[in-house]
Design a protein around this motif. Structure first.
Motif: not given
Length: 471
Positions: A43-51, A69-75
């Motif tokens: 889970y990413l706290q900020s959606s601005k992070a370079s996924k 590779i992975c799964v990221f979750a963000c709002v």
């Protein structure tokens, strides 16, 4: 959405709880998939992070060659539905509303497309986006075909067999995209799988933003650096609204009420020039020092036409209709974008000619003979010939060509009886000097490459600003 809720026997008052249950199932599916395959769910706290950078780091660290590779979750913001009570009828209504919800990013190392990702909205209507890179696909195809190349970032600076590489790239247009995209959707969204019990169809796949680039590879960065400033000046000073509309296949008539603009912007890589016609655009910039890129971006495809089946007077016929966002018209989208890039490059062809201007104009300063008839020499810098060149180069005529009547209207000749014969003689004169050619079985004429060079050079000498001659 209302039809779907009716089919599932869900009342409006129960919409929130029902949608929440569907969303939780999607999130649980993502966690179960990553746990089963031993991949991270983060889970990413900020959606601005370079996924993409995070996914690449995980790929390198774990040595992933293929698969998830992975799964990221963000709002992130999304377009969804909400309930609203009508004040008059006192009934609940389902309305479209912008809100925020959890989004899932599935990053894959695909055997064909390399690093790619699928973005899934976890709240109804479960919008999905697939992002992939065509150049990564081309690199793998060239590896299989034995074509050597040099690739820097997202750009090819050298390809040993360009025609074969273009043929390989054209295969993407013919690809059965729906089958490929449906398979991706079933991986990430459990509710569209046939065994879920929900009576839902697969997604309607569309192209949100289509970009088609044409790359001109120079032998050295110095060669491009020498001519690129002149290309920029020519694009800004010579490409007016009519020329820009011609590049994007728009007609310059009274029915057009949109906005056309051009601008320069300095980037870290260099300077780019961008021309916009309403929502769509075409731009030019340099890549990796030695590549000149012309790129057409289509955001609103309905500005263009496609020849497809339609209904006319109750009968199914083939007719020209507005182009759709769906992948069914992707072939036409590529065709239009490629033609726009070609027109832009043709218009730039007069820049940086090694032939001195006087030699270029000397070719038409002599009388010529055609089919035994003598035609006078042109006077390209004279007022009369320059006005004719300006009328022919008018952006309105550049798509389909121009006719005798079109030139009369552009030049302001009111009486067709006296002016038609005069324009016909001018057309014959320009054909004799090979500046224009007649389209077979039509009354239209088009400009030759020599015509573009001669007429553009002649008009440049008549510009009031003597400083522009340096361009």
């Amino acid at each position: 959405m209302e039809v779907f809720l009716y089919s599932q026997h869900v009342l409006f008052k129960d919409f929130g709880a029902y949608a929440e249950g569907l969303s939780q199932r999607i999130i649980e599916h993502a966690k179960h998939t990553t746990s089963k395959l031993g991949r991270p769910y983060q889970y990413l706290q900020s959606s601005k992070a370079s996924k993409e950078e995070l996914a690449m780091a995980i790929r390198e660290q774990d040595g992933i060659k293929a698969g998830l590779i992975c799964v990221f979750a963000c709002v992130e913001p999304c377009q969804s539905f909400d309930l609203k009570r009508d004040r008059v009828s006192k009934h609940l209504q389902l309305v479209s509303k912008e809100r925020k919800c959890l989004h899932l990013y599935y990053y894959y190392q695909d055997r064909e497309f390399g690093l790619m990702h699928v973005r899934l909205q976890t709240w109804l209507p479960f919008t999905i986006q697939v992002c992939l890179n065509g150049r990564e696909w081309l690199a793998r195809q060239m590896d299989r075909a034995g074509i050597s190349y040099t690739k820097r970032d997202n750009c090819f600076t050298y390809i040993s067999d360009v025609p074969l590489a273009q043929q390989l790239m054209d295969r993407l247009t013919e690809r059965h995209w729906r089958r490929f995209l449906d398979a991706l959707a079933q991986r990430v969204n459990p509710w569209i799988h046939p065994r879920t019990g929900l009576d839902v169809h697969s997604y309607y796949w569309s192209v949100r933003q289509g970009e088609y680039a044409t790359d001109v590879m120079f032998r050295s960065a110095a060669s491009l650096a020498e001519i690129y400033p002149r290309l920029l000046r020519h694009a800004m000073f010579q490409f007016g609204s009519e020329e820009v509309m011609r590049f994007l296949q728009r007609r310059t008539n009274q029915r057009f009420a949109g906005e056309v603009s051009s601008d320069l912007q300095r980037r870290l890589e260099g300077i780019r020039v961008k021309h916009r016609v309403e929502e769509n655009s075409i731009k030019m910039y340099d890549k990796q020092g030695s590549v000149l890129r012309i790129e057409t971006t289509i955001n609103n495809p309905r500005r263009f036409k496609v020849h497809r089946p339609g209904i006319c007077r109750g009968q199914k016929v083939m007719k020209w209709l507005p182009m759709r966002k769906g992948i069914a018209d992707i072939r036409r989208r590529v065709e239009l974008s490629r033609a726009a890039n070609a027109r832009y490059l043709d218009a730039l062809a007069v820049v940086g000619l090694e032939t001195p201007s006087y030699r270029l104009l000397d070719r038409v300063n002599r009388a010529v003979k055609k089919l035994g008839r003598r035609y006078r020499a042109l006077r390209p810098i004279s007022r009369e010939d320059a006005n004719l060149f300006q009328a022919i180069l008018h952006g309105e005529h550049s798509l389909q060509g121009f006719r005798n009547r079109d030139l009369r209207n552009t030049l302001g000749h009111a009486d067709p009886k006296t002016s038609s014969a005069r324009v016909s003689r001018w057309l014959a004169l320009l054909r004799a000097h090979k500046l224009i050619y007649k389209v077979c079985k039509t009354n239209y004429y088009r400009i030759t490459r020599k015509g573009h060079q001669v007429m553009a050079t002649a008009l440049k000498f008549r510009q009031p600003d003597i400083a522009l001659l340096a361009t």
